[in-house]
Design a protein around this motif. Structure first.
Motif, PDB file in Angstrom:
ATOM      1  N   GLN A  28       0.667  -1.187  -0.050  1.00 62.24           N
ATOM      2  CA  GLN A  28      -0.124  -0.085  -0.043  1.00 62.24           C
ATOM      3  C   GLN A  28       0.977   1.245   0.087  1.00 62.24           C
ATOM      4  N   LEU A  29       2.003   1.119   0.770  1.00 59.36           N
ATOM      5  CA  LEU A  29       2.626   2.612   0.848  1.00 59.36           C
ATOM      6  C   LEU A  29       3.704   2.560  -0.559  1.00 59.36           C
ATOM      7  N   LEU A  30       4.147   1.758  -1.280  1.00 64.34           N
ATOM      8  CA  LEU A  30       4.667   1.873  -2.456  1.00 64.34           C
ATOM      9  C   LEU A  30       4.133   1.441  -3.756  1.00 64.34           C
ATOM     10  N   ALA A  31       2.912   0.978  -3.664  1.00 63.25           N
ATOM     11  CA  ALA A  31       2.454   0.780  -5.006  1.00 63.25           C
ATOM     12  C   ALA A  31       1.986   2.115  -5.856  1.00 63.25           C
ATOM     13  N   PRO A  32       1.927   3.032  -5.260  1.00 64.33           N
ATOM     14  CA  PRO A  32       1.561   4.274  -6.071  1.00 64.33           C
ATOM     15  C   PRO A  32       2.692   4.600  -6.844  1.00 64.33           C
ATOM     16  N   ARG A  33       4.024   4.700  -6.217  1.00 63.49           N
ATOM     17  CA  ARG A  33       5.358   4.934  -7.017  1.00 63.49           C
ATOM     18  C   ARG A  33       6.001   3.911  -7.708  1.00 63.49           C
ATOM     19  N   MET A  34       5.422   2.718  -7.357  1.00 63.80           N
ATOM     20  CA  MET A  34       6.035   1.774  -8.210  1.00 63.80           C
ATOM     21  C   MET A  34       5.058   1.506  -9.658  1.00 63.80           C
ATOM     22  N   LEU A  35       4.063   1.909  -9.392  1.00 68.09           N
ATOM     23  CA  LEU A  35       3.092   2.002 -10.703  1.00 68.09           C
ATOM     24  C   LEU A  35       3.422   3.062 -11.734  1.00 68.09           C
ATOM     25  N   THR A  36       3.968   4.066 -11.209  1.00 69.15           N
ATOM     26  CA  THR A  36       4.280   5.398 -11.806  1.00 69.15           C
ATOM     27  C   THR A  36       5.801   5.013 -12.405  1.00 69.15           C
ATOM     28  N   ALA A  37       6.460   4.248 -11.857  1.00 67.38           N
ATOM     29  CA  ALA A  37       7.824   3.773 -12.405  1.00 67.38           C
ATOM     30  C   ALA A  37       7.519   2.781 -13.675  1.00 67.38           C
ATOM     31  N   CYS A  38       6.381   1.818 -13.473  1.00 64.17           N
ATOM     32  CA  CYS A  38       5.876   1.211 -14.557  1.00 64.17           C
ATOM     33  C   CYS A  38       5.537   1.713 -15.785  1.00 64.17           C
ATOM     34  N   LEU A  39       4.710   2.779 -15.328  1.00 60.51           N
ATOM     35  CA  LEU A  39       3.995   3.499 -16.720  1.00 60.51           C
ATOM     36  C   LEU A  39       5.214   4.307 -17.330  1.00 60.51           C
ATOM     37  N   TYR A  41       7.603   2.904 -18.615  1.00 58.69           N
ATOM     38  CA  TYR A  41       7.735   1.581 -19.666  1.00 58.69           C
ATOM     39  C   TYR A  41       6.684   1.305 -20.330  1.00 58.69           C
ATOM     40  N   ILE A  42       5.511   1.322 -19.898  1.00 58.84           N
ATOM     41  CA  ILE A  42       4.412   0.582 -20.338  1.00 58.84           C
ATOM     42  C   ILE A  42       3.324   1.597 -20.158  1.00 58.84           C
ATOM     43  N   ALA A  43       2.767   2.099 -21.442  1.00 54.24           N
ATOM     44  CA  ALA A  43       1.734   2.991 -21.670  1.00 54.24           C
ATOM     45  C   ALA A  43       0.526   2.422 -21.379  1.00 54.24           C
ATOM     46  N   ASP A  44      -0.069   1.445 -21.318  1.00 57.57           N
ATOM     47  CA  ASP A  44      -1.196   1.150 -21.001  1.00 57.57           C
ATOM     48  C   ASP A  44      -1.238   0.683 -19.537  1.00 57.57           C
ATOM     49  N   ARG A  45      -2.302   1.639 -18.761  1.00 61.64           N
ATOM     50  CA  ARG A  45      -2.347   1.507 -17.336  1.00 61.64           C
ATOM     51  C   ARG A  45      -2.631   0.023 -16.746  1.00 61.64           C
ATOM     52  N   ASP A  46      -3.579  -0.731 -17.607  1.00 59.26           N
ATOM     53  CA  ASP A  46      -3.963  -2.068 -16.889  1.00 59.26           C
ATOM     54  C   ASP A  46      -2.640  -3.013 -16.858  1.00 59.26           C
ATOM     55  N   VAL A  81      11.232  -2.092 -12.814  1.00 60.10           N
ATOM     56  CA  VAL A  81      11.845  -1.717 -14.038  1.00 60.10           C
ATOM     57  C   VAL A  81      12.155  -2.845 -14.749  1.00 60.10           C
ATOM     58  N   HIS A  82      12.838  -3.888 -14.107  1.00 60.83           N
ATOM     59  CA  HIS A  82      13.176  -5.070 -14.933  1.00 60.83           C
ATOM     60  C   HIS A  82      11.948  -5.651 -15.265  1.00 60.83           C
ATOM     61  N   SER A  83      11.107  -5.757 -14.455  1.00 58.83           N
ATOM     62  CA  SER A  83       9.842  -6.590 -14.800  1.00 58.83           C
ATOM     63  C   SER A  83       9.209  -5.833 -16.001  1.00 58.83           C
ATOM     64  N   ALA A  84       8.979  -4.824 -16.065  1.00 58.33           N
ATOM     65  CA  ALA A  84       8.645  -4.010 -17.163  1.00 58.33           C
ATOM     66  C   ALA A  84       9.273  -4.361 -18.422  1.00 58.33           C
ATOM     67  N   ILE A  85      10.568  -4.308 -18.397  1.00 62.55           N
ATOM     68  CA  ILE A  85      11.332  -4.633 -19.636  1.00 62.55           C
ATOM     69  C   ILE A  85      11.247  -6.005 -19.956  1.00 62.55           C
ATOM     70  N   SER A  86      11.327  -6.919 -19.158  1.00 64.29           N
ATOM     71  CA  SER A  86      11.048  -8.313 -19.262  1.00 64.29           C
ATOM     72  C   SER A  86       9.643  -8.723 -20.172  1.00 64.29           C
ATOM     73  N   ARG A  87       8.599  -7.837 -19.720  1.00 70.74           N
ATOM     74  CA  ARG A  87       7.292  -7.954 -20.334  1.00 70.74           C
ATOM     75  C   ARG A  87       7.573  -7.559 -21.729  1.00 70.74           C
ATOM     76  N   HIS A  88       8.134  -6.480 -22.110  1.00 72.21           N
ATOM     77  CA  HIS A  88       8.710  -6.414 -23.549  1.00 72.21           C
ATOM     78  C   HIS A  88       9.441  -7.238 -24.317  1.00 72.21           C
ATOM     79  N   ARG A  89      10.441  -7.942 -23.642  1.00 71.68           N
ATOM     80  CA  ARG A  89      11.090  -9.024 -24.121  1.00 71.68           C
ATOM     81  C   ARG A  89      10.276 -10.045 -24.599  1.00 71.68           C
ATOM     82  N   LYS A  90       9.662 -10.485 -23.642  1.00 69.22           N
ATOM     83  CA  LYS A  90       8.640 -11.588 -23.962  1.00 69.22           C
ATOM     84  C   LYS A  90       7.679 -11.428 -25.071  1.00 69.22           C
ATOM     85  N   GLN A  91       7.423  -9.872 -25.263  1.00 69.52           N
ATOM     86  CA  GLN A  91       6.313  -9.821 -26.233  1.00 69.52           C
ATOM     87  C   GLN A  91       7.304  -9.318 -27.644  1.00 69.52           C
ATOM     88  N   LYS A  92       8.593  -9.648 -27.594  1.00 68.25           N
ATOM     89  CA  LYS A  92       9.442  -9.181 -28.665  1.00 68.25           C
ATOM     90  C   LYS A  92       9.326  -8.002 -29.327  1.00 68.25           C
TER      91      LYS A  92
END
Length: 187
Positions: A28-39, A41-46, A81-92
């Motif tokens: 709960q404390l870190l989710a908002p900031r971590m979502l911002t970090a994920c956003l 790298y990934i434009a789609d919020r979901d 960050v590594h999770s977001a980049i890994s998602r892109h790798r999987k999707q080539k």
């Protein structure tokens, strides 16, 4: 609620004891900031939320790897960050940049720009995936081109070229925004 590093480390100790309430509190404390970090790298919020969830699963699965050196939040952000980049790798989605066009400027400077952070984030999200990833890793996360190359599986030169192209695209987008704003004010 913004937690201090001391508070986070106290909560982290509970997490290491597999205390679900402490894990939920950390989330709960870190989710908002971590979502911002994920956003970044990934434009789609979901999709960014999915990546963040996967990232927290990795955090709780790899708790033993955090040795208490450096910022706990920084360690968790790096996993996101590594999770977001890994998602892109999987999707080539990693597309290698071609030759740099002549005359491409490598620095962006904007004077008297009233652009807000959310507007700049929106512009960055519009970049092609590889441009956005390289730009974020370099300009926001502070990675070197060698580190970016290792993370994305590209050469250091491709990282530099891609960053330069991303800056050029952002510069063009900002110039367009400024021109529209001038036109709007003149009307």
């Amino acid at each position: 609620m913004i937690a201090t590093e001391t508070t986070l480390k106290r909560i982290w100790e509970g997490c290491k004891q597999h205390n679900r309430k402490q894990q939920e509190l950390l989330y709960q404390l870190l989710a908002p900031r971590m979502l911002t970090a994920c956003l970044r790298y990934i434009a789609d919020r979901d999709e960014a939320q999915d990546v963040m969830q996967e990232g927290f699963i990795k955090v709780f699965s790899a708790m033993h790897k955090y040795r208490g050196e450096g910022s706990l939040e920084g360690w968790i952000r790096r996993i996101m960050v590594h999770s977001a980049i890994s998602r892109h790798r999987k999707q080539k989605l990693v597309v290698l940049a071609d030759e740099l066009p002549e005359g491409m400027h490598t620095q962006m400077t904007y004077n008297n720009n009233n652009l807000e952070a959310k507007d700049l984030l929106h512009l960055i999200q519009q970049l092609p995936d590889t441009y956005r990833n390289v730009f974020n890793l370099y300009a926001i996360e502070g990675y070197s081109h060698q580190e970016i190359g290792n993370v994305l599986g590209i050469s250091e030169l491709v990282s530099r070229t891609t960053l330069c192209r991303a800056r050029g695209v952002l510069k063009d987008k900002l110039s367009g925004l400024q021109a529209r704003e001038k036109h709007r004010l003149a009307s």
